[in-house]
Design an enzyme around this catalytic site. Structure first.
Site, PDB file in Angstrom:
ATOM      1  N   HIS A  59      52.968  50.208 -86.066  1.00  0.00           N
ATOM      2  CA  HIS A  59      53.534  51.181 -87.011  1.00  0.00           C
ATOM      3  C   HIS A  59      54.993  51.482 -86.732  1.00  0.00           C
ATOM      4  CE1 HIS A  59      53.615  55.132 -84.769  1.00  0.00           C
ATOM      5  NE2 HIS A  59      52.829  54.451 -83.961  1.00  0.00           N
ATOM      6  N   ASN A 117      63.248  55.883 -77.014  1.00  0.00           N
ATOM      7  CA  ASN A 117      62.794  56.378 -78.309  1.00  0.00           C
ATOM      8  C   ASN A 117      63.605  57.556 -78.819  1.00  0.00           C
ATOM      9  OD1 ASN A 117      61.220  57.380 -75.921  1.00  0.00           O
ATOM     10  ND2 ASN A 117      60.559  58.915 -77.408  1.00  0.00           N
ATOM     11  N   SER A 120      53.851  48.113 -80.772  1.00  0.00           N
ATOM     12  CA  SER A 120      53.035  48.930 -81.670  1.00  0.00           C
ATOM     13  C   SER A 120      53.378  48.577 -83.110  1.00  0.00           C
ATOM     14  CB  SER A 120      53.292  50.417 -81.416  1.00  0.00           C
ATOM     15  OG  SER A 120      52.541  51.220 -82.294  1.00  0.00           O
ATOM     16  N   CYS A 160      55.074  62.488 -79.878  1.00  0.00           N
ATOM     17  CA  CYS A 160      53.790  62.394 -79.180  1.00  0.00           C
ATOM     18  C   CYS A 160      53.531  63.608 -78.305  1.00  0.00           C
ATOM     19  CB  CYS A 160      53.746  61.121 -78.344  1.00  0.00           C
ATOM     20  SG  CYS A 160      53.991  59.628 -79.329  1.00  0.00           S
TER      21      CYS A 160
END
Length: 367
Positions: free
Chosen positions: A191, A138, A189, A311
């Site tokens: 989104h 990510n 996921s 996050c």
């Protein structure tokens, strides 16, 4: 108006995904109810399940809807990790790192990819194992060699769960599309692909028993209790359909322009070189300049980027991903630029000017 370049935190909502969400919102029935409105909601739910299963070469019965990628990862580790050694890569997302305190960390190479020799050594020690490996990081966008990891797991009888949250919907030119075939499971996921927030899924390699974390009313074939978030699920399915049809080469070309401009300013691209990367992602280190300072200056100039994972409750800390890659001194000096699916040339032209201005001013102070 701020130009949004933080798609890996959450992708810009796609028009079709918004429309699918609104259609689902208008349905009153609970998908578990047997009356007419309930059956109508159930039809939409199962249509979304078929769409998502098809995207990963899975049947609808292999798709377990969750609240997002974090829950999907946690469910996989809960369901398949019991009685097994848990082996995870050093650059895994916190959704995997924090899912179980009892795990063995596998090192990565300097380019950020999983060290296959270390994985094989760990598997050779014997005993049942669950390997958790992300498809794409990510923060850096680096792709892990999932096909080779899969072959090693098969050879040594280990299970393999893949966190596909960042890769989902983003095609990397020259790379085979990831499917669930040969895997134990993968997490996605909505989104991150351009749907609304609030839905994800655990896609199983084959239909089978999954011990639920949430028992509730026995939804999802008893594998995840709780009424399904139908608007978010419908939006997720539409987002994946749209993402699958998109040509990502123009986005990759814009990312390459960002890379070239940053290099000309003295920046370092983490994980650069020949290792395949997501078409929208670049991680830039400006030596001696804190990521927080860079982020604030670019924000003031009208460009929203990040320092890595979104996050961490808004905290700006040194990246464990870059530290694992051996970039300890510069781990707190990296920003992530992740282009949304609809990024334009004019937006990137403006960002390059803002980055050059920032680098010129801050680089002199750092020196």
């Amino acid at each position: 108006m701020t130009v949004y370049l933080d798609a890996n935190a959450t992708e810009i909502l796609r028009d079709g995904a918004m429309a699918a969400m609104l259609d689902a919102v208008r349905l009153t029935g609970n998908p578990s109810s047997v009356h007419g409105p309930g059956r109508e909601a159930r039809r939409l739910l199962e249509a979304a399940r078929e769409t998502i299963g098809r995207f990963w070469n899975a049947g609808p019965e292999q798709v377990v809807f969750t609240s997002g990628g974090t829950e999907a990862n946690a469910l996989a580790i809960h369901a398949f990790g019991e009685g097994r050694r848990l082996l995870i890569g050093a650059t895994e997302h916190d959704a995997v790192r924090m899912a179980s305190p009892d795990h063995e960390v596998l090192p990565v190479l300097s380019d950020g990819s999983l060290c296959l020799q270390a994985l094989e050594t760990a598997l050779q020690r014997g005993g049942p194992a669950l390997v958790c490996a992300m498809a794409a990081n990510n923060e850096t966008g680096i792709l892990h060699p999932i096909e080779t990891v899969r072959m090693l797991c098969t050879r040594y009888g280990a299970l393999l769960h893949v966190d596909a949250v960042q890769l989902a919907g983003r095609h990397v030119e020259g790379e085979a599309r990831l499917t669930v075939e040969g895997l134990t499971s993968l997490a996605i996921s909505g989104h991150k692909a351009g749907g609304i927030k609030g839905a994800g899924a655990l896609v199983l390699g084959a239909e089978g028993h999954v011990a639920p974390m949430l028992r509730g009313g026995g939804q999802e074939r008893g594998r995840r209790g709780g009424t399904q978030a139908l608007p978010a699920i419908a939006s997720m399915a539409a987002a994946f359909e749209l993402a699958a049809a998109q040509d990502w080469a123009p986005i990759a070309a814009l990312r390459d322009r960002v890379d070239e401009a940053a290099l000309s300013c003295g920046a370092i691209i983490t994980g650069g070189g020949d290792r395949p990367r997501l078409p929208n992602t670049t991680s830039l280190i400006l030596h001696g300049v804190s990521a927080q300072t860079q982020l604030m200056m670019l924000d003031l100039a009208g460009y929203a980027v990040s320092t890595g994972s979104a996050c961490s409750s808004g905290k700006v800390t040194a990246s464990h991903v870059l530290q694992a890659m051996g970039l300890d001194d510069d781990a707190a000096c990296a920003i992530r630029v992740s282009l949304p699916w609809n990024a334009t040339e004019s937006q990137i032209d403006g960002f390059i000017l803002a980055y050059r201005d920032m680098a010129g001013r801050l680089g002199k102070k750092a020196a």
